[in-house]
Design a protein around this motif. Sequence first.
Motif, short mmCIF file in Angstrom:
data_model
loop_
_atom_site.label_atom_id
_atom_site.label_comp_id
_atom_site.label_asym_id
_atom_site.label_seq_id
_atom_site.Cartn_x
_atom_site.Cartn_y
_atom_site.Cartn_z
N VAL A 1 -5.08 -112.31 37.21
CA VAL A 1 -4.55 -112.58 38.55
C VAL A 1 -3.32 -111.71 38.78
O VAL A 1 -2.42 -111.66 37.94
N THR A 2 -3.28 -111.02 39.92
CA THR A 2 -2.16 -110.14 40.25
C THR A 2 -1.65 -110.46 41.65
O THR A 2 -2.43 -110.41 42.61
N PRO A 3 -0.37 -110.81 41.82
CA PRO A 3 0.17 -111.03 43.17
C PRO A 3 0.08 -109.75 44.00
O PRO A 3 0.32 -108.65 43.49
N HIS A 4 -0.24 -109.89 45.28
CA HIS A 4 -0.34 -108.75 46.20
C HIS A 4 0.53 -109.09 47.41
O HIS A 4 0.14 -109.89 48.26
N LEU A 5 1.72 -108.52 47.47
CA LEU A 5 2.72 -108.91 48.45
C LEU A 5 2.67 -108.03 49.69
O LEU A 5 2.48 -106.81 49.59
N VAL A 6 2.87 -108.65 50.84
CA VAL A 6 3.05 -107.94 52.10
C VAL A 6 4.54 -107.96 52.41
O VAL A 6 5.16 -109.02 52.42
N CYS A 7 5.11 -106.79 52.65
CA CYS A 7 6.55 -106.69 52.88
C CYS A 7 6.86 -105.89 54.13
O CYS A 7 6.21 -104.87 54.40
N ALA A 8 7.84 -106.34 54.88
CA ALA A 8 8.38 -105.52 55.96
C ALA A 8 9.29 -104.49 55.31
O ALA A 8 10.33 -104.83 54.75
N GLU B 1 8.14 -98.79 38.72
CA GLU B 1 7.13 -98.35 39.68
C GLU B 1 6.08 -97.52 38.96
O GLU B 1 6.37 -96.49 38.36
N MET B 2 4.83 -97.98 39.05
CA MET B 2 3.72 -97.29 38.39
C MET B 2 3.04 -96.30 39.33
O MET B 2 2.35 -95.38 38.88
N GLY B 3 3.21 -96.50 40.64
CA GLY B 3 2.60 -95.59 41.59
C GLY B 3 2.64 -96.15 42.99
O GLY B 3 2.80 -97.36 43.19
N ARG B 4 2.52 -95.26 43.98
CA ARG B 4 2.44 -95.69 45.37
C ARG B 4 1.56 -94.72 46.15
O ARG B 4 1.43 -93.55 45.79
N LEU B 5 0.95 -95.24 47.20
CA LEU B 5 0.11 -94.44 48.09
C LEU B 5 0.62 -94.65 49.51
O LEU B 5 0.66 -95.79 49.99
N TYR C 1 2.22 -100.16 43.16
CA TYR C 1 1.91 -100.87 41.93
C TYR C 1 3.17 -100.89 41.07
O TYR C 1 3.70 -99.83 40.71
N LEU C 2 3.68 -102.09 40.79
CA LEU C 2 4.89 -102.26 39.98
C LEU C 2 4.56 -103.06 38.72
O LEU C 2 3.58 -103.81 38.68
N HIS C 3 5.41 -102.89 37.73
CA HIS C 3 5.38 -103.75 36.55
C HIS C 3 6.73 -104.43 36.42
O HIS C 3 7.77 -103.79 36.46
N ASN D 1 5.74 -107.83 31.50
CA ASN D 1 4.36 -107.48 31.14
C ASN D 1 3.37 -107.79 32.26
O ASN D 1 2.17 -107.88 32.02
N SER D 2 3.88 -107.96 33.48
CA SER D 2 3.03 -108.36 34.60
C SER D 2 3.02 -107.31 35.70
O SER D 2 4.02 -106.63 35.94
N ALA D 3 1.88 -107.21 36.38
CA ALA D 3 1.72 -106.26 37.47
C ALA D 3 1.90 -106.95 38.81
O ALA D 3 1.59 -108.14 38.97
N ILE D 4 2.41 -106.21 39.78
CA ILE D 4 2.53 -106.69 41.16
C ILE D 4 2.10 -105.56 42.08
O ILE D 4 2.50 -104.40 41.89
N PHE D 5 1.28 -105.88 43.07
CA PHE D 5 0.92 -104.94 44.13
C PHE D 5 1.71 -105.30 45.38
O PHE D 5 2.03 -106.48 45.61
N LEU D 6 1.99 -104.32 46.22
CA LEU D 6 2.59 -104.61 47.51
C LEU D 6 2.30 -103.48 48.49
O LEU D 6 1.94 -102.37 48.08
N PHE D 7 2.44 -103.79 49.77
CA PHE D 7 2.23 -102.79 50.81
C PHE D 7 2.99 -103.20 52.07
O PHE D 7 3.42 -104.35 52.21
N ASP D 8 3.16 -102.24 52.97
CA ASP D 8 3.85 -102.51 54.23
C ASP D 8 3.00 -103.41 55.11
O ASP D 8 1.77 -103.25 55.19
#
Length: 314
Positions: free
Chosen positions: A163-170, A187-191, A202-204, A207-214
Amino acid sequence: MMDAAGNAARAQVKSAISSWLTAIQARDADAIIAHYTPDVVAYDAVLQLQFKGQQAYRDHWKSCFDMCGGPMVFEPGELDIQVSGDLASIHGLIRCGGSDEQGNVQSAWMRMSSSYRKSGDKWLIAHEHFSAPFDMMSWKAMFDLDPENPDKVRAIPSGMSTVTPHLVCANAADAIAFYKRAFGAIEMGRLEGPDGKIAHAYLHIGNSAIFLFDENPQWGALGPLALKGTPVSLHVYVENADEAAKKAIAAGARLIMEVQDMFWGDRYGLLEDPFGHRWSVATHIQDLSPEEIKKASAVMMTEGACGGEAPQGA
């Protein structure tokens, strides 16, 4: 070339291994531990670093049976057996695991090495070691490797959990900068999209990953600020919850609930980041039984021991 005595000893060791596997399939802890020397030293891949002596290792086997309500899975691949005098060494791969009471099987290939010592007419295990390689990115064991298909694409990529949190951020770029300052995120990467906004990052953290996007109203993707609240919090275990909270507050987080000792055995606090997402930080300080937690919870509810808002999930 092995002589007749060596061949006979090797056959005896193979018979001892077969008997050990039969005892495991029978879930018979006494029969299993009879295959070990009284001073056995063992290293398993679960529960604790090492086990010394028959009783400690017997208790461990019982714990494994408790975790798996159904039949055990112990299926060795090709084992290398070397015998010299009264000592023998075995190493190879073995599929280990078990099934629950509904018959759902979970198993994984692991590395096994054992040292046998001849005692009278029996070959007994004096040292045993089970292990699995681990993923350097997530520090988690790689239980999905298959020796029969070593080049297969992993269904769960390196560095990821189930399970990986996927955050929406302003303003996701600012959020990434904040998470670096507040929680030590890497920061592992961004598109980025054509408009320069972050379509995926994609952040770490630990030992946990987190995704986020605008956030993107056209997609129906709005952050907590636009929604005026969130029903979700991200729970982070750290070595020192007090220091972690201070660091996050210094980076711009808002304190919701002060860090304090909680009835379930954690030192716990609640924060809100500048983008509306809530984070609980905790350090486990005491192991409690379910009965002790229930009793302490009743006391807390009666006395109103928690300062600020109620802990999320309590």
